[in-house]
Design an enzyme around this catalytic site. Structure first.
Site, PDB file in Angstrom:
ATOM      1  N   THR A  49      11.487  -9.053   0.220  1.00  0.00           N
ATOM      2  CA  THR A  49      10.311  -8.920  -0.945  1.00  0.00           C
ATOM      3  C   THR A  49       9.305 -10.852  -0.556  1.00  0.00           C
ATOM      4  OG1 THR A  49      11.190  -8.981  -2.625  1.00  0.00           O
ATOM      5  CG2 THR A  49      11.074  -7.409  -1.911  1.00  0.00           C
ATOM      6  N   GLU A  98     -21.829  10.538  -0.632  1.00  0.00           N
ATOM      7  CA  GLU A  98     -22.291   9.226  -1.541  1.00  0.00           C
ATOM      8  C   GLU A  98     -22.525   9.181  -3.028  1.00  0.00           C
ATOM      9  OE1 GLU A  98     -23.796   6.764   2.101  1.00  0.00           O
ATOM     10  OE2 GLU A  98     -24.607   8.374   2.070  1.00  0.00           O
ATOM     11  N   CYS A 107      -9.504   7.769  -0.356  1.00  0.00           N
ATOM     12  CA  CYS A 107     -10.403   9.264  -0.373  1.00  0.00           C
ATOM     13  C   CYS A 107     -10.244  10.146  -1.715  1.00  0.00           C
ATOM     14  CB  CYS A 107      -9.576  10.158   0.761  1.00  0.00           C
ATOM     15  SG  CYS A 107      -9.543   9.192   2.575  1.00  0.00           S
ATOM     16  N   CYS A 133       0.964  -0.976  -0.249  1.00  0.00           N
ATOM     17  CA  CYS A 133       0.183  -0.033  -0.219  1.00  0.00           C
ATOM     18  C   CYS A 133       0.903   1.389  -0.262  1.00  0.00           C
ATOM     19  CB  CYS A 133      -1.140  -0.035   1.484  1.00  0.00           C
ATOM     20  SG  CYS A 133      -0.447   0.171   2.633  1.00  0.00           S
TER      21      CYS A 133
END
Length: 1332
Positions: free
Chosen positions: A268, A1264, A154, A52
């Protein structure tokens, strides 16, 4: 290994300061060391597996051989601390802070509005910072590569890219600061001059980038690296020893003595195995300091590259060599460069080694097929001497296994030059365009004698088609020695299909798709080779089309909004784009999230133990082994709960901790408490639960329908007479569509800290939740104490999207029991995999419909059936199914409608609220129905939409009156701004000319009801204090989770009190200041809390009136001082009742919503019909949000919700095993949109001159509604697929379920290669994954 053994001391520099650690545990990663030991909490933990980018830091090292310093970004969660000996690490705190000076990267991401919840921001900042340290004037391609491994849930990425674009060489062009028409846009100047259009940020005011101001590399590390007397380093931990030799000879000896010890370079591969699979290696060897592993030497026929070289180093080496060599020599180099760009993220490539990539022998390795096809070889050293081993089909012997002996060390890899007439290609397909393991990947090489099309030699290697890299030897034999033409290739396709057979239940699933990919990738290779032969004048034939890659250049976008009125006070911030009030703190890493709160003395960490069975009785729970482990303090079971053992939910109950029976994999059974997270995890792994399986678990909607397994009540809603209406229609059609679920993937996992105060049963709860009052109630009921003893504090959330309400209350209740029992502070922070397993997500839905229509496109009657997969507890499922029915009409006035909705009880983790609350599922079924009608009639879908829209004064199917005027304005403006009709025609022409790529365009509207249908949830409270110095503290009931509610409340207070925003502060949301609050949800947070803050400020301003009248020229501060002297109260509460909304399910009428938010979106995609890959070329959104309180925040919400919808409908896929175990438990298996998924041109327009009497300052809720508009990309893909199907002679409606992944899109295209693959008969085999 015992920790008592004396090891070496570790020396590393962090943010310019020397850190010496004498006892380093080899199991310690850099991330926990930074966060827990050094209290540098700016670096965040998002997934723990390098997927991430939230934990990105910059590592700098000195290279004695070249006397240069290298800087690279890396994931701190995978970097072993031991590996960093002699390195300098820079974290987000090290580059700038609000106390000293902020760095231009931090400033630009913040001021370009690229930080919403802010949890991903430090990682974004560090990825960009590392890029600028290497390249102060990057290109857009550099930026998208650098940010490719950083996820954001976001923003939709557009503002982040815009902020970073200001560093670009091309960044000084007229649009780079979010402006409108620009020389790059190919659009002429409009009448309105550029200066008059308001802009989201002003690039001119940014700090310049000054490379001379960066931290210098510590000279001490240069001296250390230059010293030739370096010795072997050894570090001893609790369970593991780490040895780092300095010479190849020593490495070989170590390896001979310890053949089972892994060699760790980038960690990794070994790292995730240790972390997620619990693999333990008593000894680890790190060859980082062995110089021979990094040497590069060029020979006459190729180049030897050190096996220790990172993939990034390999890529830059090859990129440097390609222009220096003749083109025919670099075919293999260019194929490798192409694969390297797609292999993992930049952070992974910066540390992962070439040798490690080869010997880990993953079945879907991207490099191994290319290296094998290109006749590469490895140089191996062992105590038996040196030898060279060819990379071919004999090298890879099984899953993760090669022909090499355990004691062998790979020293270097030989990559040969290619010859004239030799062509090499690397082709792949992956679930996401970048940073994703491949579904199928290939290395293909063919060689022709000069001037001939007869194949001299050929190699075809495939990854993802078995347990290891496979060589299609039979197919190669069918081609070798024959002319490269259609006849040969057609036989080759048949040979390949037969040779690379996969059983229908093969691991990884997607069998039909994977088999078809082998054919279509070979076909692509064929087209490339024909092109090359034509260029070399070997063939004269007319070629099929030349294959072009999908477009990928991100272009400047437009964000258009209205100026504030000319007479508005210059210090009144309402209606102006204002930066998120915490954006700078978030960009510097100073913003405090729940898990950033410092540890208290004696604090314990809690790890949950969850069920491994989907439906079973618990026959025994043995915690004895766990309690014996070091650091473990206690285990919490249901017997420890002093109060209520279950949470009541809509007539049902949900157990906090399972006692006698479990209903899904992932249900919490008990919890282990220990002094550290590591010890608690080991304790949890040692708990033994014995089960007795119960028969016939229910997983799918079909299972539930068959067994009538539903939660009550099921709902029905109707209008008109559907049965009669069907009799008079010109046509009737029945169809269905299935929607997959969706994981919230908030960047900050579920986090909480419960602190017992120590007297009178008082508890403080610090938690990441959308509804602090619910947490307060849950903890009080669980502990059997009064609510006034529990104070819940919420500073901010790192994203939530509906997922931090119900499930968070259950987790908080368990954590509070642990704090109660031990009388110590207890912290619980879920890891990403646990979070995904336990917490559920969006409901998968099956929608069926029967529709009656007239030949002119008017829809006269529809009968809908909705089934939602709710999981093992009811949660909010019934409310969600109700909201689906209340939005049954979307924007269409259909005279006769009936909708039934049922929530299915299954043995999966219970699903819960998720942004949109059922509407994104319900409306997709509606729009798919409209699309099907258009396809049956052969009419354009937008015409059918238009003819059925509400017109004039209207009433919904539940008799709520409204005006659709703004809906029509959005529709017309979107058609105009997107140049819809011209682009439709252009797409049609494109599709007629090109066979294997198709374009699709879709125009989708939405009408979304705002507020809670449950009237009591629409209230809100606020408390405003004015202090004697004139500063103002505002608290309200809303939780800040990135949606900017605190920023908007600051604007409200500023306007009402007539003071600058700098005087207004918001600290946190707390049940101790504002009681009995409602959840921050339903896009209603600003509407409700804004009115409460407004009322409180109005009361205070009125109290000051006598003083203001007496001293009209006085300053704000002087008025406040005087008020205090006059004993006027400077504190006020505000309250907002909310509207009295209701709905009567018996009468089927009511007013469940305060008003509607309207929007229309046009998206265009380009689809590769051979692989199912697509790009969103352009998206234009027009939203009616009344008068925006803060355009930058609202546009951010629009873009972010759209991107989340794009993920839902095209990308995000949850996979469950046939026994109900979730496979997709992290970013490597579950793909959310990344930078590569952003529409290449992403325009947002706020509808001008719109007013809304039902909400504060005439604004509208926006959180939304736009999520559903992501479906415009789904319908554009469907439009492109329809064009591909018509080339195969197919027409009319067809089934395409969501998400429209490359697999589904490709199979729906029904290309000749798909048709060649025989489909497996359902029921004749056990599938690898369930179709949920």
């Amino acid at each position: 290994m015992s920790a008592q053994q004396e090891g070496d001391a570790l020396c590393v520099f962090i943010n310019g300061k020397k850190v010496t650690e004498s006892h380093v545990d080899p199991e310690t990663m850099l991330l926990p060391f930074l966060r827990e030991k050094l209290r540098l909490t700016g670096t965040k933990s998002g997934c723990g597996g390098g997927g991430c980018g939230a934990c990105t830091v910059m590592v700098s090292r000195y290279q004695p051989a070249t006397k240069t310093i290298v800087h690279y970004s890396a994931n701190a969660c995978l970097l072993p601390l031991c590996q960093l000996y002699g390195a300098a690490v820079t974290t987000v705190e090290g580059i700038g802070s609000s106390k000293t000076r902020i760095h231009p990267v931090q400033e630009r991401i913040a001021k370009a509005h690229g930080s919403q919840c802010g949890f991903c921001t430090p990682g974004m900042v560090m990825s960009m910072y590392a890029l600028l340290r290497n390249k102060p004037k990057p290109t857009m391609d550099d930026i998208t590569q650098a940010l490719g491994g950083n996820l954001c849930r976001c923003t939709g990425y557009r503002p982040i890219i815009d902020g970073c674009r200001t560093f670009c060489q091309e960044g000084n062009c007229c649009q780079a600061n979010g402006g409108a028409n620009c020389c790059l846009n190919g659009e002429g100047k409009t009448n309105e001059s550029e200066d008059e259009k308001p802009q989201l940020f002003d690039q001119e005011k940014f700090l310049p980038l000054d490379p001379t101001q960066e931290l210098i590399f510590p000279p001490e590390l240069i001296l250390m690296a230059e010293a030739s007397n370096s010795q072997t380093l050894t570090f001893h931990g609790e369970r593991m020893t780490w040895v780092s030799p300095t010479s190849l000879e020593e490495l070989v000896q170590l390896r001979a003595k310890n053949p089972k010890a892994p060699l760790v370079m980038g960690n990794t591969n070994i790292g995730p195995d240790i972390k997620f699979k619990g693999v333990l290696h008593p000894l680890v060897i790190s060859p980082m300091r062995v110089k021979e592993l990094f040497e590069v030497s060029e020979g006459a026929d190729g180049v030897w590259v050190g096996a220790g070289s990172s993939l990034s180093e390999l890529q830059s080496l090859l990129e440097k060599m390609v222009p220096q060599l003749p083109e025919e020599k670099t075919e293999l180099f260019r194929a490798l460069i192409q694969q390297l760009r797609n292999l993992g993220s930049l952070q992974i490539r910066n540390v992962a080694s070439l040798g490690g990539n080869i010997v880990s022998a993953y079945p879907n390795s991207d490099l191994n097929p290319v290296l094998a096809a290109g006749n590469c070889k490895v140089k191996v050293v062992s105590t038996g001497g040196r030898r060279e081993v060819l990379l071919n089909q004999d090298f890879f012997v099984g899953f993760g296994k090669t022909i090499l002996k355990p004691e062998d060390v790979v020293v270097s890899v030989f990559i040969p030059f290619t010859r004239k007439g030799e062509y090499v290609r690397a082709l792949r397909q992956a679930p996401r365009k970048e940073v994703s393991f491949a579904t199928v990947t290939t290395g293909m090489r063919v060689c022709f004698p000069e001037g001939s099309r007869v194949v001299q030699e050929i190699s075809l290697y495939f990854g993802g088609m078995g347990p290891t890299t496979v060589n299609a030897t039979k197919t190669c034999k069918a081609i070798a020695g024959r002319p490269w033409d259609e006849k040969t290739l057609n036989e080759a396709y048949d040979a390949l299909l037969e040779e690379l057979d996969l059983p229908p239940s093969a691991p990884g699933g997607k069998v039909e798709f994977r088999r078809s990919l082998t054919l279509s990738l070979l076909f692509k290779f064929n087209l490339e080779v024909l092109q090359k032969l034509k260029e070399a004048n070997v063939i004269k034939d007319e070629l099929p089309e030349k294959l072009q890659p999908l477009p990928k250049e991100i272009q400047p976008s437009l964000q258009e909004f209205q100026h504030v009125p000319k007479d508005q006070d210059s210090q009144d911030p309402v209606g102006r784009p204002m930066m998120h009030r915490s954006a700078i703190s978030q960009a510097t890493g100073e913003a405090v999230y729940c898990d950033d709160i410092p540890k208290t003395d004696g604090e314990l960490f809690m790890v949950l133990v969850t069920s491994s069975r989907a439906h079973a009785k618990i026959t025994a729970l043995d915690v004895s082994e766990a309690l014996k482990l070091p650091g473990v303090v206690d285990v919490i079971t249901a017997n420890d709960v002093p109060g209520k053992k279950a949470r009541p939910m809509f007539g049902y109950e949900q157990e906090l901790l399972a006692e006698s029976q479990v209903f899904c994999v992932g249900q919490t059974v008990c919890a282990v408490l220990a002094d550290t997270k590591t010890h608690a995890k080991r304790g949890a792994a040692a708990v033994k639960i014995t089960y007795d399986d119960l028969p016939d678990p229910i997983f799918t909607i079909e299972d539930a329908i068959e067994k009538s397994s539903y939660y009550e009540p099921t709902r029905m809603l109707s209008k008109g007479d559907v049965t009669e209406a069907f009799k008079t229609c010109d046509g009737v059609y029945e169809g269905q569509i299935r929607l997959g679920g969706q994981e919230h993937f908030y960047m900050e996992p579920q986090s909480m800290l419960v602190v017992p105060v120590g007297e009178e049963k008082e508890f403080k709860v610090y938690i990441s939740t959308q509804w602090p009052t619910l947490i307060q109630e849950a903890v009080a009921e669980t502990l059997d104490i009064q609510s006034n003893r529990v104070t819940c504090h919420v500073k901010r959330l790192g994203g939530a999207f509906g997922g931090k309400v119900i499930v968070t209350s259950v987790l908080a209740s368990i954590t509070s029991v642990a704090a109660w029992k031990t009388n110590r502070a207890v912290r619980c922070v879920l890891e990403r995999g646990e979070d995904m397993l336990i917490t559920g997500g969006r409901h998968p839905v099956l929608g069926k419909y029967k529709v009656g229509f007239m030949n002119d496109g008017r829809i006269m009657a529809v009968d809908y059936y909705y089934y939602a997969n709710s999981g093992c507890f009811v949660d909010e499922s019934v409310l969600i199914s109700e909201k689906i029915l209340l939005h049954l009409d979307n924007v269409y006035n259909i005279p006769n409608m009936r909708g039934h909705s049922a929530t299915c009880r299954t043995n999966l983790p219970s699903n819960t609220a998720f942004r949109g609350f059922g509407v994104p599922q319900g409306l997709l079924v509606v729009e798919n129905m409209v699309n099907d009608v258009a396809m049956v009639l052969g009419r354009p879908a937008d015409q059918v939409r238009e003819v059925n829209m509400y017109k004039g004064p209207s009433a919904t199917h539940y008799k709520l009156e409204f005006s659709p005027e703004n809906l029509h304005r959005c529709w017309e403006l979107c058609k105009l701004k997107s140049d819809y009709s011209a682009r439709r025609q252009a797409a049609h022409r494109f599709n007629q000319q090109i066979r294997w790529r198709k374009r699709g365009v879709a125009l989708i509207p939405i009408k979304y009801g705002i507020a809670f249908a449950e009237s009591f949830l629409n209230q809100a409270g606020a408390l405003v204090h004015i202090y004697k110095d004139g500063s103002v503290l505002v608290t309200h009931g809303g939780a800040e989770m990135g949606q900017g509610i605190h920023t908007k409340m600051q604007q409200v207070a500023s306007r009402e009190l007539h003071i600058p925003t700098s005087k207004v502060f918001l600290s946190e949301t707390s049940t101790g200041t504002v009681p009995n609050t409602c959840p921050s949800a339903a896009s209603f947070g600003t509407d409700a809390n804004g009115m409460a803050v407004k009322e409180a400020c109005e009361i205070l301003y009125r109290r000051l009136e006598p003083i203001r009248l007496k001293d009209p020229k006085g300053s704000w501060e002087s008025w406040i001082k005087e008020a205090h002297l006059q004993k006027i109260s400077l504190s006020a509460t505000g309250f907002f009742r909310g509207e009295d909304l209701y709905y009567d399910w018996e009468k089927m009428e009511g007013r469940p919503y305060a008003y509607f938010t309207f929007g229309v979106c046009c998206s265009e995609v380009e689809l590769d019909c051979l692989t199912g890959d697509y790009r969103t070329l352009r998206t234009d959104i027009v939203m009616d949000i009344g008068r925006s309180i803060n355009p930058s925040v609202d546009i951010g919400q629009i873009e972010g919700a759209f991107t989340q919808g794009l993920g839902l409908y095209t990308l995000e896929e949850l996979k469950y095993s046939p026994t109900g175990i979730l496979y997709s438990r992290g970013p490597s298996q579950y793909k959310i949109p990344a930078v590569c998924d952003v529409p290449l041109k992403f325009n947002v327009y706020l509808l001008p001159d719109s007013y809304n009497p039902h909400a504060i300052y005439s604004s509208k809720g926006i959180g939304e509604p736009t999520l559903f508009l992501g479906s415009s990309v789904f319908f554009a893909i469907k439009d492109a697929v329809a064009a591909a199907r018509s080339d195969s002679g197919l027409s009319g409606p067809f089934l395409l379920d969501t998400p429209a992944t490359p697999e589904r899109a490709c199979l729906a295209c029904a290309s000749p290669f798909i048709k060649k693959v025989p489909a497996s008969e359902p029921g004749s085999f056990k599938p690898w994954a369930l179709d949920i």
